[in-house]
Design a protein around this motif. Sequence first.
Motif, mmCIF file in Angstrom:
data_model
loop_
_atom_site.group_PDB
_atom_site.id
_atom_site.type_symbol
_atom_site.label_atom_id
_atom_site.label_comp_id
_atom_site.label_asym_id
_atom_site.label_seq_id
_atom_site.Cartn_x
_atom_site.Cartn_y
_atom_site.Cartn_z
ATOM 1 N N VAL A 132 23.035 -2.256 33.820
ATOM 2 C CA VAL A 132 22.924 -2.166 32.302
ATOM 3 C C VAL A 132 22.914 -3.713 31.508
ATOM 4 O O VAL A 132 22.128 -3.950 30.641
ATOM 5 C CB VAL A 132 24.370 -1.526 31.777
ATOM 6 N N GLN A 133 23.697 -4.534 32.224
ATOM 7 C CA GLN A 133 23.665 -5.938 31.808
ATOM 8 C C GLN A 133 22.546 -6.810 32.209
ATOM 9 O O GLN A 133 22.127 -8.057 31.974
ATOM 10 C CB GLN A 133 24.925 -6.608 31.942
ATOM 11 N N ALA A 134 22.096 -6.558 33.597
ATOM 12 C CA ALA A 134 21.097 -7.355 34.168
ATOM 13 C C ALA A 134 19.973 -6.515 34.746
ATOM 14 O O ALA A 134 20.089 -6.144 35.954
ATOM 15 C CB ALA A 134 21.728 -8.394 35.067
ATOM 16 N N ALA A 135 19.014 -6.307 34.124
ATOM 17 C CA ALA A 135 17.872 -5.291 34.682
ATOM 18 C C ALA A 135 17.064 -6.172 35.495
ATOM 19 O O ALA A 135 16.302 -6.935 35.089
ATOM 20 C CB ALA A 135 17.219 -4.426 33.533
ATOM 21 N N GLY A 136 17.113 -6.226 36.718
ATOM 22 C CA GLY A 136 16.362 -6.777 37.773
ATOM 23 C C GLY A 136 16.841 -8.039 38.075
ATOM 24 O O GLY A 136 16.276 -9.021 38.883
ATOM 25 N N LEU A 137 17.933 -8.777 37.244
ATOM 26 C CA LEU A 137 18.375 -10.004 37.536
ATOM 27 C C LEU A 137 19.972 -9.840 38.328
ATOM 28 O O LEU A 137 20.644 -8.554 37.847
ATOM 29 C CB LEU A 137 18.864 -10.653 36.221
ATOM 30 N N SER A 138 20.340 -10.309 39.089
ATOM 31 C CA SER A 138 21.523 -10.450 39.709
ATOM 32 C C SER A 138 22.312 -11.608 39.851
ATOM 33 O O SER A 138 21.539 -12.598 39.710
ATOM 34 C CB SER A 138 21.469 -9.543 40.909
ATOM 35 N N THR A 177 19.656 -14.637 40.318
ATOM 36 C CA THR A 177 18.576 -14.017 41.242
ATOM 37 C C THR A 177 17.557 -12.953 40.742
ATOM 38 O O THR A 177 18.013 -12.124 40.024
ATOM 39 C CB THR A 177 19.192 -13.411 42.529
ATOM 40 N N THR A 178 16.320 -13.298 40.854
ATOM 41 C CA THR A 178 15.219 -12.208 40.233
ATOM 42 C C THR A 178 14.643 -11.407 41.288
ATOM 43 O O THR A 178 14.412 -11.660 42.555
ATOM 44 C CB THR A 178 14.287 -13.111 39.544
ATOM 45 N N THR A 179 15.008 -10.042 40.820
ATOM 46 C CA THR A 179 14.272 -8.924 41.657
ATOM 47 C C THR A 179 12.795 -8.978 41.999
ATOM 48 O O THR A 179 12.391 -8.938 43.120
ATOM 49 C CB THR A 179 14.627 -7.484 41.308
ATOM 50 N N THR A 180 12.164 -9.245 40.737
ATOM 51 C CA THR A 180 10.505 -9.224 40.864
ATOM 52 C C THR A 180 10.044 -10.526 41.099
ATOM 53 O O THR A 180 8.931 -10.789 41.551
ATOM 54 C CB THR A 180 10.047 -8.797 39.326
ATOM 55 N N GLY A 181 10.657 -11.581 40.636
ATOM 56 C CA GLY A 181 10.200 -12.914 40.595
ATOM 57 C C GLY A 181 9.272 -13.357 39.406
ATOM 58 O O GLY A 181 8.959 -12.458 38.461
ATOM 59 N N VAL A 182 8.649 -14.450 39.753
ATOM 60 C CA VAL A 182 7.709 -14.783 38.456
ATOM 61 C C VAL A 182 6.320 -15.135 39.020
ATOM 62 O O VAL A 182 6.250 -16.036 39.862
ATOM 63 C CB VAL A 182 8.259 -16.162 37.790
ATOM 64 N N ALA A 183 5.292 -14.617 38.613
ATOM 65 C CA ALA A 183 3.823 -14.997 38.992
ATOM 66 C C ALA A 183 3.560 -16.003 38.323
ATOM 67 O O ALA A 183 3.920 -16.734 37.347
ATOM 68 C CB ALA A 183 3.038 -13.656 38.580
ATOM 69 N N GLY A 235 8.741 -11.825 32.803
ATOM 70 C CA GLY A 235 8.328 -10.517 31.857
ATOM 71 C C GLY A 235 8.731 -9.320 32.202
ATOM 72 O O GLY A 235 8.512 -8.379 31.540
ATOM 73 N N THR A 236 9.350 -9.286 33.325
ATOM 74 C CA THR A 236 9.766 -8.035 33.819
ATOM 75 C C THR A 236 11.344 -7.867 33.934
ATOM 76 O O THR A 236 12.024 -6.709 33.376
ATOM 77 C CB THR A 236 9.227 -7.751 35.428
ATOM 78 N N ASP A 237 12.075 -8.819 34.765
ATOM 79 C CA ASP A 237 13.325 -8.814 34.583
ATOM 80 C C ASP A 237 14.098 -9.389 33.597
ATOM 81 O O ASP A 237 13.611 -10.324 32.941
ATOM 82 C CB ASP A 237 13.783 -9.678 35.952
ATOM 83 N N THR A 238 15.133 -8.563 33.235
ATOM 84 C CA THR A 238 15.850 -9.172 31.940
ATOM 85 C C THR A 238 17.159 -9.123 32.282
ATOM 86 O O THR A 238 17.786 -8.286 33.293
ATOM 87 C CB THR A 238 15.605 -8.228 30.820
ATOM 88 N N GLY A 239 18.027 -9.799 31.572
ATOM 89 C CA GLY A 239 19.656 -9.728 31.565
ATOM 90 C C GLY A 239 20.239 -10.418 30.554
ATOM 91 O O GLY A 239 19.530 -11.073 29.757
ATOM 92 N N THR A 240 21.430 -10.231 30.596
ATOM 93 C CA THR A 240 22.267 -10.794 29.704
ATOM 94 C C THR A 240 23.670 -11.379 30.052
ATOM 95 O O THR A 240 24.062 -10.672 31.402
ATOM 96 C CB THR A 240 22.776 -9.882 28.526
#
Lengths: 341, 209
Positions: free
Chosen positions: A25-31, A53-59, A166-171
Amino acid sequence: MRKFLIILTILSIFSMSVAVLMDSVQAAGLSAVKDTMTRQKASTLSNHTIQFTTTTGVAAGGTIVITFPSDFIGEADIDFTDVDMYAVTERTLAAAPNVATWGAVFSDSGSTRNRLTLTSGTGTVVAGGTVIIEIGTNATEGVAGNKQITNATTTGSKTVTLSVGGTDTGTLAIPIATEDQVSSSGTVDPYLAFNVTDATIAFGTLSLTAITTNTAEMTAATNSTSGYNITIGINGADTATLDDGAGHTITAIGAVATASIPGTEQYGMKIGVAGGSGAAVAPYATADYALDTAAFPDICASSAGVSITTTYTMTYMANIATNTEPGTYTARHTYIATGNF
Amino acid sequence: MDSATYTVPNDVLNSSGQYSSSATYKLWDNLGEFVTGESSSATYKNQQGFLQNDIPYLSMSILPTTVNLGTLSTLSVSTGNTVITISSNSLQGFALKAYDNTSAGIANGLVDGVKKVADATTPGVYIANPAAGTEHYGITVTGTHAAAGYVGGTKINSLDDTTWVDIGSHSTFVTGDAFTVQYRASINSISSASANYSATTTFIVIGNY
């Protein structure tokens, strides 16, 4: 209608049973998201070390966007030199992306320079990669950072948002407090200890052929960083040199340290030192003897700073000549220690 | 419910609800869920209902912000307390850290601009609280989630001006988590220089998300 209500009830109970707050909820794709600041007081400049830590990474061509709340303000002229980015290796930053160089730009988002956008040229961050972004004077790669971000003017929990690739978000939340520092204080009172022992010494019968000596001791200690001085002098009607009370004296040696010469009328002393940081002062600091009565009260010992107990041994010496008048001679010296605080 | 680009794993059909917005706010609401609200135990938090508060929360307060140890003595250890209170809704908790500020070129500790009361220990290394008469300055911490090295306030640590020293941490959400930081100082019989000493400690709390 009754059947619809029953279905609705079942669905609601089902949703209740599974709608437990998840980290996503607080970090979609980020941990492992956190921000280590240097200050958390309102309206105060602070560095930030943001890690995730990014699940998807950055292209290639992708962005990392960090947005601080609207009451955070980046200092004027804050730019890429005030940012470091680490993802496996330290990444080169500039005002605009170019091949492997990432662009780092502060822009306005509800307030001044509160949004940092890192834009890749051809560089990437791998999926599952950990990224550390430093903002402020802690950004030391290349040109050292010299600008920071001013904390919010209001106190409370503040939310920083991150968008990665553009994919992973978090707060994440950072606390802005009324005060983040504690001032402690304490006083060490001045201390000066001083004592004279063997306050009475007797030479016995003075000799024409042999040196006569006797010793007294004094101790001193202080916690003054400027130390102390000890003076030798006389008090009231006391006599500085040996005196028989009938107008006859044994001559004080004076200001120049002189060797003992039996058969010559002499009265003087020298000072030996043990322990602490104290030291004898000329002319009493040699193996010879002196007694500078003209300079009384005369500094005979001192410490330049803090000193544990120093023991001073004053060796008094008296010689007489063939024309020294017979009698009982006495003298009394007064020592005074003065701390330099 | 899902589409080509996203999935809502646990959706719900309710009697009403909508998305609303104006120039200054956004609101998602729904109506008709039978059981909603928040409950928690020491180790779990359950937020019931489809719409949940996803805003991370972290707060810190420090009181008092000045600690006067008075006249330091060879016969006793002077102490003074401050209490740091933290609340967080992070399921991964938080870490509380501290450092001593550099003052007039002296790296850390109780200083007067030229001199300092000796650190109790190497910053970051816990030792048993020194006795009165041993020149030292440092902190000990008590609280349910104080760093273990302090052993309930029986061990002391000194602070650094370059590296954060751990004060405490917690591994999940908490409300009003209190840490009592006790400043401790004593002096040697005469080798502690006379002066008025002061130190500034900065505390930060880091939420884990």
